[in-house]
Design a protein around this motif. Structure first.
Motif, PDB file in Angstrom:
ATOM      1  N   ASP A   1       0.797  -1.329  -0.037  1.00 54.01           N
ATOM      2  CA  ASP A   1       0.056   0.173  -0.082  1.00 54.01           C
ATOM      3  C   ASP A   1       0.973   1.168  -0.129  1.00 54.01           C
ATOM      4  O   ASP A   1       0.431   2.343  -0.612  1.00 54.01           O
TER       5      ASP A   1
ATOM      6  N   TYR B   1      -7.966  -0.865  -5.545  1.00 57.02           N
ATOM      7  CA  TYR B   1      -7.841   0.625  -5.363  1.00 57.02           C
ATOM      8  C   TYR B   1      -9.215   1.029  -6.615  1.00 57.02           C
ATOM      9  O   TYR B   1     -10.064   2.002  -6.253  1.00 57.02           O
TER      10      TYR B   1
ATOM     11  N   ASP C   1      -5.793   5.532   1.978  1.00 58.87           N
ATOM     12  CA  ASP C   1      -6.000   4.457   0.890  1.00 58.87           C
ATOM     13  C   ASP C   1      -7.683   4.483   0.521  1.00 58.87           C
ATOM     14  O   ASP C   1      -7.896   3.879  -0.437  1.00 58.87           O
TER      15      ASP C   1
END
Ligand code: 4AD
Ligand code: MG
Length: 459
Positions: free
Chosen positions: A117, A133, A446
């Motif tokens: 990540d 993602y 994220d």
């Protein structure tokens, strides 16, 4: 017809019930396997998590460019949609024509399957081309729509509150300044600045929203908010999105009721609407995810006062780095103990000490606490912060004096308390924290396309 008009979304093709001739798809190559008689391309077009398998053989027009098509390249395919003989997919496309639209260089970093990540954060412009993602991006989009659907369905009106503001809502001194002045010669004189006064990016749309609440009754705002708190945690960013409803004639219990109904509703909507994307997270990120979401949908949220929370924390045998102490804010370790270890479900903590809460919160009769509430959830901690608002002019003025707010600057806010003031309440939900909750992703950086954190503004 243009390519855009004639192409099919893969999400529709994989749900077909019958074979089709001459379908057109366009997207990016995830993998390619070249063999003697047949070659295979796994194509992803972003419409869903699933790739569609493309079969290329000697008959396929354009087959000769196959060796120029790298992972990451953009291609256009015409072919027949046929039942797949292979495992893992129902349909595949037998290509009659293959066209390379955009080449991909050898240095393309996503050729390797697994990346950390941390590495992907450095290539935030490419990470949506990975399964994880792209799934986060689709879930984020769906959740956003579910939020609007919920509030519109409950009769709330969307109000677009300003991003640039002349007032501080939370009073925590965490505002970014907006100026066109040369930073070297301000001297704290803003008369020649763009707005003729000091301006900031908003930390919350609430104060502006309250004025519309006094006219439209049930309102909400959903937009970006900005905080310059210099904390490098996995739950804070300098730019994040917040959903804020505001309800006239509501008290703190109405506030909690709406918040509970809201959270349950959107979690349950996303569970059905984004099942395929969520499954990816349930398999690879957080095995307990679906169970945790069911727990949120099915359980009655706990409601305890701040004083009760301090009692529970003090009576626990837990070793806390910060001792629970009446009058001090709850630390994240306290929040997590309450919601993860003690109750094991979402917990509202309400009636907080006056001194640690914002000026606009409604004073309780004990004169020590305000009608504020936080919703704590397992895995995240604080998801929602809200309160009943001080609608009584004299008490609001007293609170502003105590907390050092100038009456002059907030004349318009005070004006609402002089003209048709009514009890009202609202809350703010951190959108990124909601996405973390729903996906099990543990770092807030994220779940937003381009995270803004201290010393980090690459894109
Ligand atoms: O608790 P907060 O500060 O509440 C308000 O701003 C109120 N004016 C809202 C209202 O009553 N209308 O922030 C609300 C939520 C938090 O519970 C948290 O989920 C999120 O916003 N949040 C952040 N999310 C990411 N990064 C940050 N720096 C955040 N600060 C708050
Ligand atoms: Mg808060």
């Amino acid at each position: 017809m243009s390519l855009f008009e004639e192409k099919n979304d893969v999400v529709n093709l994989i749900n077909e019930t019958v074979a089709r001739e001459q379908v057109i798809v366009a997207g990016w190559v995830r993998t390619k396997r070249v063999a003697k008689s047949f070659s295979f391309i796994e194509l992803n077009d972003g419409s869903c998590l699933a790739n569609i398998q493309i079969i290329v053989d000697k008959e396929t027009a354009g087959a000769e460019i196959l060796n120029e098509i790298q992972t990451g390249a953009a291609v256009h395919v015409i072919g027949d949609l046929i039942k797949s003989l292979g495992k893992g997919q129902v349909w595949e496309i037998h290509a009659s024509k293959l066209t390379l639209i955009g080449r991909c260089e050898d240095s393309y970093p996503l050729q390797k399957k697994r990346h950390s990540d941390e590495f992907l954060r450095e290539i935030a412009h490419l990470r949506p081309r990975t399964n994880k993602y792209s799934a986060i991006a689709r879930i984020r989009s769906r959740l956003s729509f579910a939020i609007h659907t919920f509030f519109q369905g409950e009769g709330f009106h969307l109000i677009n509150t300003p991003i640039i503001t002349g007032s501080d809502c939370e009073g925590a001194g965490e505002m970014f300044q907006v100026t066109t002045l040369d930073p070297k010669n301000t001297d704290n004189d803003y008369s020649s600045d763009f707005f003729g006064k000091k301006a900031h990016l908003t930390v919350s749309g609430q104060l502006a929203l309250e004025t519309y609440c006094m006219a439209l009754n049930k309102v909400y705002t959903f937009g970006p908010t900005f905080r310059s708190e210099n904390s490098n945690t996995t739950r804070h960013m300098a730019e994040f999105w917040m959903v804020e409803p505001e309800m006239a004639f509501a008290n703190i219990f109405d506030d909690m009721n709406v918040a509970e109904k809201f959270v349950k509703s959107i979690v349950s909507t996303i569970k059905t609407q984004s099942a395929a994307d969520l499954n990816l997270f349930a398999q690879h990120v957080d095995q307990g995810l679906l169970e945790r979401l069911d727990n949120i949908i099915e359980s009655d949220f706990i409601r305890i006062t701040y004083s009760e929370a301090i009692e529970i924390l003090s009576a626990s045998n837990q070793e806390f780095a910060f001792k629970p102490d009446w009058g001090k804010d709850l630390q994240s370790e306290h929040e997590r103990y309450l919601t993860e270890a003690h109750f094991k479900k979402p917990v509202f903590v309400y009636d907080w000490p006056i001194d640690i809460k914002a000026f606009y919160m409604r004073r309780n009769d004990d004169a020590k606490t305000v009608a504020a509430m936080d919703l704590l959830v397992p895995g995240i901690g604080e998801l929602i912060g809200g309160s009943a608002r001080e609608e009584r002019l004299d008490l609001l003025l007293a609170s502003m004096t105590d907390k050092g707010f100038s009456q002059e600057d907030y004349w318009w806010y005070l004006d609402t308390r002089k003209n048709g003031s009514v009890p009202h309440a609202g809350f703010g939900l951190g959108f990124e924290r909601l996405i973390m909750l729903v996906t099990g992703v543990s770092n807030i950086r994220d779940v937003i396309p381009f995270p803004r954190t201290p010393k980090n503004l690459e894109f």
